[in-house]
Design a protein around this motif. Sequence first.
Motif: not given
Length: 325
Positions: A295-296, A298-310
């Motif tokens: 998750y962490a 993917l968040r670096q790659t896709g940001g909030a659009e992909l994974i959410g703001k958390a």
Amino acid sequence: MLPRFFALWLVFMPWMANADSGAHHLTIGVLAFGTVNWELAAIHNEGLDRKYGLDLEVKTLASPEAGKIGLRAGSVDVIATDWIWVAQQQQTGADYRFIPYSTHAGALMAPAGSPIKGVADLAGKRLGIAGGALDKNWAMLRALAQKDAKLDLNQAVDKVFGAPPLLNQQLRDGKLDALLDLWHYAAKLEAQGYRRVLDGREALQGLGISEPLPNLGYVFKQSWAGSHAPALDAFLKAAGEARNLLCESDSAWQKILPLTDEPDVKLQGVLRREYCAGKVKSWGEAEKRDVAKLYALLRQTGGAELIGKAEKLPAEIFWPYELKP
């Protein structure tokens, strides 16, 4: 070989017509081309719905988004999708919960003579992607490209989203340079001489996660599960037993063969082997920590659009469920 939708009709229509009105009712939405259908058909074929007191209604969906819309609206109780979407939706106030179903991820396929040898070679190419912009396989491929090649695939490739049968044909017609495909459609392409550039397990390893993760799972509303616990329990027991039977019983496997849409006996064996290899063997705190790690990334790659703001994976998305090897 029977046409795809006619085969589905043959498998599911008698089942739905003879449902036991006294059983626990559950409606599941599935894609016509998804392997979840194999398991659901086995539940009926082997009498597991009757064994566990389950009245299972199957609704065939036109697209992954149709299932998510149906879940929101309450027209289906359960769908099969990935935890990435569940995590994103939880951050908007949705009460969806996830139970792991399969460790299968997709594969990046290319023609045998293609110069594409790795993710860096995708730059400037026309890439087919089975699923939508938030598909788990696409998310992992983007993360791997960013990590290994500092390449933003979202900007670097000409993206074509669509259903696997259509994209497979486009690859065969030369309209795509490469295709990020679902595992069973990738197996069919490989049997036809196409080359597997990278699969989901290798992508995970490239991201620093050594063990297969159950990316795909059964998803439902917590509010629904709270008032339909017997139906959910019956379904999980029936589904687990059906999965084992498809891997252990030749008779059970033969009955669902029309749903594979594959006449080649050798490839039928490959599909069965790969299906069984995707069984979730363990699900507990260690696996959840690996999911949080992914998750962490993917968040670096896709940001909030992909994974959410958390910043961290919402732990509450996982329904209390443990599986030990």
